[in-house]
Scaffold this active site. Sequence first.
Site, PDB file in Angstrom:
ATOM      1  N   GLY A 208       0.819  -1.197   0.000  1.00 58.91           N
ATOM      2  CA  GLY A 208       0.000   0.000   0.000  1.00 58.91           C
ATOM      3  C   GLY A 208       0.851   1.245   0.000  1.00 58.91           C
ATOM      4  O   GLY A 208       2.061   1.199  -0.223  1.00 58.91           O
ATOM      5  N   VAL A 212       2.921  -2.687   4.103  1.00 56.35           N
ATOM      6  CA  VAL A 212       3.067  -3.934   3.356  1.00 56.35           C
ATOM      7  C   VAL A 212       2.275  -5.008   4.107  1.00 56.35           C
ATOM      8  O   VAL A 212       2.409  -5.144   5.324  1.00 56.35           O
ATOM      9  CB  VAL A 212       4.545  -4.362   3.232  1.00 56.35           C
ATOM     10  CG1 VAL A 212       4.655  -5.678   2.459  1.00 56.35           C
ATOM     11  CG2 VAL A 212       5.362  -3.276   2.544  1.00 56.35           C
ATOM     12  N   LYS A 226      -0.161  -6.740   8.741  1.00 50.52           N
ATOM     13  CA  LYS A 226      -0.052  -5.412   8.137  1.00 50.52           C
ATOM     14  C   LYS A 226       1.089  -4.685   8.829  1.00 50.52           C
ATOM     15  O   LYS A 226       0.986  -4.312  10.001  1.00 50.52           O
ATOM     16  CB  LYS A 226      -1.363  -4.648   8.278  1.00 50.52           C
ATOM     17  CG  LYS A 226      -1.395  -3.336   7.509  1.00 50.52           C
ATOM     18  CD  LYS A 226      -2.787  -2.729   7.490  1.00 50.52           C
ATOM     19  CE  LYS A 226      -2.824  -1.477   6.624  1.00 50.52           C
ATOM     20  NZ  LYS A 226      -4.186  -0.893   6.547  1.00 50.52           N
ATOM     21  N   ASP A 329     -12.407   4.304   1.975  1.00 48.92           N
ATOM     22  CA  ASP A 329     -11.496   3.720   0.977  1.00 48.92           C
ATOM     23  C   ASP A 329     -12.041   2.373   0.533  1.00 48.92           C
ATOM     24  O   ASP A 329     -11.288   1.402   0.383  1.00 48.92           O
ATOM     25  CB  ASP A 329     -10.090   3.577   1.551  1.00 48.92           C
ATOM     26  CG  ASP A 329      -9.048   3.261   0.471  1.00 48.92           C
ATOM     27  OD1 ASP A 329      -9.354   3.470  -0.723  1.00 48.92           O
ATOM     28  OD2 ASP A 329      -7.954   2.799   0.818  1.00 48.92           O
TER      29      ASP A 329
END
Length: 545
Positions: A208, A212, A226, A329
């Site tokens: 992203g 990662v 994450k 998002d």
Amino acid sequence: MLGTLRFWMFLPTAVQCPPGHRMCVFFEGPGVQGSTRALGELLDAGPGPPRGIRCLFSLCCFGIWNLTQDGAQLEMQGCRDSDELGCESPRCEPARRAHPSPGSTLFTCSCGTDFCNANYSHLPPPGTSRTPDSLGPQSPPGDSFLVAVSLLGTVLLLMLSGGILALRQWKAFRASGGQQLEPEPGSGWSQELPELQELCFSQVLQEGGHTVVWAGHLQGEPVAIKAFPPWAAPQFQAEKALYELSGLQHDNIVRFIAAGRGGPGPLPPGPLLVLQLYPKGSLRHFLAQHTCDWGHSLKLALSLTRGLAFLHEESWRDGHYKPGIAHRDLGSHNVLVRDDGSCAIGDLGLALALPGLTQPPTWLPAQPRGPATIMEAGTQRYMAPEILDKTLDLQDWGMALRRADVYSLSLLLWETLSRCPDLWPDHRPPPFQLAYEAELGSSPTTCELWALAVAERRRPRIPPSWYRATMDPGGLPELLEDCWDSDPEARLTADCVQLRLARLSPPESGEASLDVLPSLCPQACSANPGVAAPPPWHGPPSDSR
């Protein structure tokens, strides 16, 4: 660049670049099989390397090489997940990224022409301290495709993991204008978080903007990790605070397991979120590889909507408060597919707790709520017109952000339904495309999206056969149009979308039906107020007329 010429000789005549899609060389060492395979469609170019890949989500190729005293060894080649700085280069010009071990250096390149990552332009000789750009061209080492096959899996994984994280830090450093990004003084995140000793990293799943996502194991159980760089501790803390809300547990929200610190390879440990691993991957990758009949498509759509409705809901349950939450998002890359064929919404990195009717407890983490923060959004392809146009209603921003989420939801419903054979006359849906990909290609700019979605008020094309799939009013086209309406106030709520989708579910599907759903103001959820709701859908569309 003889390596590039040799690669073209291996490709069959049929392997050409379709308009709007990039073609790259694909290779992964034994220790990282599958980490970037889902970013494109592999091309059958023979029994072994080299292979080609047709990029699905960018127009950018990459390559990673490891330079030691013995020469350069190829480690990875493929498609990037997005177009970023450096992708405009027509050639693969490697830059130094990391030193995973004494005597070895990782070099990476990004480039934006077909098969540009087949070989690099030049690398410095072993042991040099100069940068690649300070050296003249030299012949690449021998056949790197064959040399790469002999890479040691475990060593490769450690080296590659350190290189990838270093690459993300370097990109963020450059994006910040060259200013070093450090954790806020006194943040103390490293002291507050436990070091997850039994956490093992396996392979990269997604990269992203600042993070990662890895597949790995915690105490022997498969998990998703994450990983945040140390300077992104504020973003980590904000997402962690939402995941730790006691009322956030839901089947259609990614399950939070733990927070801690750690990292792969030699880099300093950073903050981590450990989440449930969903082996089927993201909704985007799942739809690119699978078609789903009507029942399974409705299950994906309804579970996704149920998860968003839960996020938007403000509630007190068993003494636990959950504020309404706007995702901000929502995209098919941030939705995971569960083993049972339903969806789970993930990535709360931009999510925002919303003002509610009840008074939130004093322990609810405070969040910045200025206009700049509220207008901040995620993937531009899924941005609502009022966000692209910067006309979001800041007076009632909680409801405005919910409506923007519903617009994003409508594009995901369109992507999901476009892969349902029962909605096409010949039962053969076209290859998967992202929303607006047919109109603007795989990497639309903000200006292109604004012109299409705001100025022209166009939306993804609804095939004529979809109008015959359900009885009007309230069928698929009306549902999508009521979700992506240019007027935010005219859009359905997530609760209403859930109700409308339930009406389309066949009784034998086992999904929620009208008599078990809560009261959701049926008149407000109808396609037209005062018009009776349509009967449930009873089978695939007929093309007899």
